[in-house]
Design a protein around this motif. Structure first.
Motif, PDB file in Angstrom:
ATOM      1  N   GLU A  73       7.892   3.165 -21.704  1.00  0.00           N
ATOM      2  CA  GLU A  73       7.171   1.954 -21.296  1.00  0.00           C
ATOM      3  C   GLU A  73       6.648   2.071 -19.856  1.00  0.00           C
ATOM      4  O   GLU A  73       5.476   1.788 -19.581  1.00  0.00           O
ATOM      5  N   LEU A  74       7.499   2.539 -18.982  1.00  0.00           N
ATOM      6  CA  LEU A  74       7.118   2.700 -17.578  1.00  0.00           C
ATOM      7  C   LEU A  74       5.986   3.724 -17.446  1.00  0.00           C
ATOM      8  O   LEU A  74       5.003   3.505 -16.723  1.00  0.00           O
ATOM      9  N   GLU A  75       6.124   4.827 -18.150  1.00  0.00           N
ATOM     10  CA  GLU A  75       5.088   5.868 -18.068  1.00  0.00           C
ATOM     11  C   GLU A  75       3.750   5.329 -18.570  1.00  0.00           C
ATOM     12  O   GLU A  75       2.701   5.594 -17.969  1.00  0.00           O
ATOM     13  N   GLU A  76       3.768   4.523 -19.653  1.00  0.00           N
ATOM     14  CA  GLU A  76       2.514   3.951 -20.179  1.00  0.00           C
ATOM     15  C   GLU A  76       1.888   3.005 -19.169  1.00  0.00           C
ATOM     16  O   GLU A  76       0.680   3.002 -18.956  1.00  0.00           O
ATOM     17  N   GLN A  77       2.730   2.208 -18.528  1.00  0.00           N
ATOM     18  CA  GLN A  77       2.224   1.270 -17.515  1.00  0.00           C
ATOM     19  C   GLN A  77       1.563   2.023 -16.360  1.00  0.00           C
ATOM     20  O   GLN A  77       0.490   1.645 -15.897  1.00  0.00           O
ATOM     21  N   ALA A  80      -1.726   3.408 -17.528  1.00  0.00           N
ATOM     22  CA  ALA A  80      -2.745   2.353 -17.656  1.00  0.00           C
ATOM     23  C   ALA A  80      -3.255   1.927 -16.276  1.00  0.00           C
ATOM     24  O   ALA A  80      -4.430   1.629 -16.103  1.00  0.00           O
ATOM     25  N   LYS A  81      -2.379   1.932 -15.288  1.00  0.00           N
ATOM     26  CA  LYS A  81      -2.775   1.502 -13.940  1.00  0.00           C
ATOM     27  C   LYS A  81      -3.317   2.659 -13.102  1.00  0.00           C
ATOM     28  O   LYS A  81      -3.515   2.509 -11.901  1.00  0.00           O
ATOM     29  N   LYS A  82      -3.471   3.790 -13.740  1.00  0.00           N
ATOM     30  CA  LYS A  82      -4.020   5.001 -13.090  1.00  0.00           C
ATOM     31  C   LYS A  82      -3.219   5.410 -11.849  1.00  0.00           C
ATOM     32  O   LYS A  82      -3.760   5.895 -10.856  1.00  0.00           O
ATOM     33  N   LYS A  83      -1.930   5.190 -11.925  1.00  0.00           N
ATOM     34  CA  LYS A  83      -1.058   5.634 -10.819  1.00  0.00           C
ATOM     35  C   LYS A  83      -0.602   7.058 -11.136  1.00  0.00           C
ATOM     36  O   LYS A  83       0.574   7.327 -11.418  1.00  0.00           O
ATOM     37  N   ASP A  84      -1.568   7.969 -11.068  1.00  0.00           N
ATOM     38  CA  ASP A  84      -1.321   9.325 -11.555  1.00  0.00           C
ATOM     39  C   ASP A  84      -0.298  10.104 -10.724  1.00  0.00           C
ATOM     40  O   ASP A  84       0.534  10.824 -11.272  1.00  0.00           O
ATOM     41  N   SER A  85      -0.382   9.936  -9.405  1.00  0.00           N
ATOM     42  CA  SER A  85       0.532  10.759  -8.600  1.00  0.00           C
ATOM     43  C   SER A  85       1.973  10.265  -8.757  1.00  0.00           C
ATOM     44  O   SER A  85       2.919  11.063  -8.794  1.00  0.00           O
ATOM     45  N   LEU A  86       2.130   8.952  -8.913  1.00  0.00           N
ATOM     46  CA  LEU A  86       3.473   8.410  -9.139  1.00  0.00           C
ATOM     47  C   LEU A  86       4.017   8.893 -10.489  1.00  0.00           C
ATOM     48  O   LEU A  86       5.191   9.267 -10.617  1.00  0.00           O
ATOM     49  N   LEU A  87       3.137   8.900 -11.469  1.00  0.00           N
ATOM     50  CA  LEU A  87       3.530   9.368 -12.806  1.00  0.00           C
ATOM     51  C   LEU A  87       3.941  10.846 -12.749  1.00  0.00           C
ATOM     52  O   LEU A  87       4.971  11.238 -13.310  1.00  0.00           O
ATOM     53  N   ALA A  88       3.148  11.623 -12.028  1.00  0.00           N
ATOM     54  CA  ALA A  88       3.460  13.056 -11.920  1.00  0.00           C
ATOM     55  C   ALA A  88       4.818  13.246 -11.254  1.00  0.00           C
ATOM     56  O   ALA A  88       5.620  14.096 -11.657  1.00  0.00           O
ATOM     57  N   GLU A  89       5.076  12.426 -10.242  1.00  0.00           N
ATOM     58  CA  GLU A  89       6.354  12.460  -9.533  1.00  0.00           C
ATOM     59  C   GLU A  89       7.515  12.206 -10.501  1.00  0.00           C
ATOM     60  O   GLU A  89       8.553  12.850 -10.477  1.00  0.00           O
ATOM     61  N   LEU A  90       7.283  11.224 -11.374  1.00  0.00           N
ATOM     62  CA  LEU A  90       8.295  10.804 -12.348  1.00  0.00           C
ATOM     63  C   LEU A  90       8.580  11.912 -13.375  1.00  0.00           C
ATOM     64  O   LEU A  90       9.720  12.132 -13.787  1.00  0.00           O
TER      65      LEU A  90
END
Ligand code: UTP
Length: 289
Positions: A73-77, A80-90
């Protein structure tokens, strides 16, 4: 020589020095600057060629298993919000599927007992032990230095050590050497928490080991030692009767994050070195002083 592919990471201790928070939050997941302590440990292990991590866990530690899995769920959010660098970090810390195991120690009977709990998953090959309390900041990752020493000594057991002030030695495992010449030296023994004034050297065991699988036989029948715990130090001292051990004085700085002030030191020191945060960290620390 067998490659060091697996690392045991014991995380089943009580964390009494970090209570009351450690009652519910595994101390290994506390942030140092911008990511959990375990993120540093796994990064160091991977850089040393570790392909499989075996976490020895206990009650209240299930968040560790969740940390190394998707949070869909968090990764999808974030996507969707285009927080790519945060996602990559995760996603950076996530293992390849099947390359982490979790075994329960069930009772915190000591570090030796915790390592023994990993015996079936390690099997009959040399392996690493990484104590997650210790962040070891080094240009060449500390475990990689240990793996190189294991290879250079034809498969000797390796204990990573560092210098400690005489007045502090009684709190640690201390090694005895047959000679001291350079950074990697043959050992003759070791003692857990020596009485003040009796330590055999000023070199303490500092949280990374390469061990041969015969250690498991010795751990299986071992009685409790210092502090009523089944000590890894005692089993290593027994294995020394039939196998060679070397103490490697690694190049780097250790932060004991299992201790309140150690955790503070780690946060300050690593923030002051952080590529993005160093300048603001310096301002913050300077203003406090
Ligand atoms: P420590 O003694 O430093 O950690 O053990 P602790 O017991 O968690 O913390 P304190 O001393 O009560 O504050 C070194 C490492 O071995 C693990 C701990 O989780 C820590 O990473 N350990 C220790 C186990 O997994 N099981 C044990 O029975 C004991």
């Amino acid at each position: 020589m067998a490659k060091i592919r697996k690392a045991v990471v014991p995380v089943a201790g009580l964390g009494t020095r970090m209570l009351p928070g450690a009652k519910v939050v595994p101390k290994e997941l506390l942030n140092v600057v911008d990511r959990p302590i375990l993120s540093y440990i796994v990064e160091e292990g991977r850089a040393a060629g570790i392909e499989h991590f075996v976490f020895v866990t206990g009650r209240n530690k299930s968040a560790i298993e969740d940390y190394f899995d998707h949070q869909v769920e968090l990764e999808e959010q974030l996507r969707a919000k285009k927080k790519d660098s945060l996602l990559a970090e995760l996603l950076k810390d996530l293992p390849e599927a099947g390359s982490m195991s979790f075994v329960r120690q069930m009772q915190p009977k000591g570090l030796g007992h915790a390592v023994w709990c990993a015996r079936d998953i390690i099997g009959n090959e040399p392996f690493a032990v990484m104590l997650p309390d210790m962040i070891m900041d080094a240009d060449v990752p500390a475990l990689k230095q240990a793996v190189s020493a294991h290879e250079a000594t034809n498969g000797s057991n390796i204990i990573v050590v560092e210098e400690m002030a005489q007045s502090q030695l009684h709190q640690y495992g201390v090694v005895a050497l047959s000679k001291q010449d350079g950074r990697c030296n043959p050992m003759t023994g070791m003692v857990e928490k020596p009485q003040p004034g009796t330590a055999p050297s000023n070199l303490i065991v500092s949280g990374r080991y390469i061990l041969n699988p015969e250690i498991f036989d010795l751990l299986s029948d071992q009685a409790a030692g210092a502090g009523g715990e089944i000590q890894l130090t005692d089993a290593m001292a027994r294995l020394m009767a039939s196998q060679s051990f070397h103490a490697l004085q690694y190049e780097g700085v250790t932060y004991d994050c299992g201790d309140k002030i150690g955790l503070l030191r780690a946060n300050v020191a690593l923030a002051l070195k952080h590529p993005q945060l160093a300048a603001t960290a310096r301002e913050a620390v300077t203003s406090l002083l």
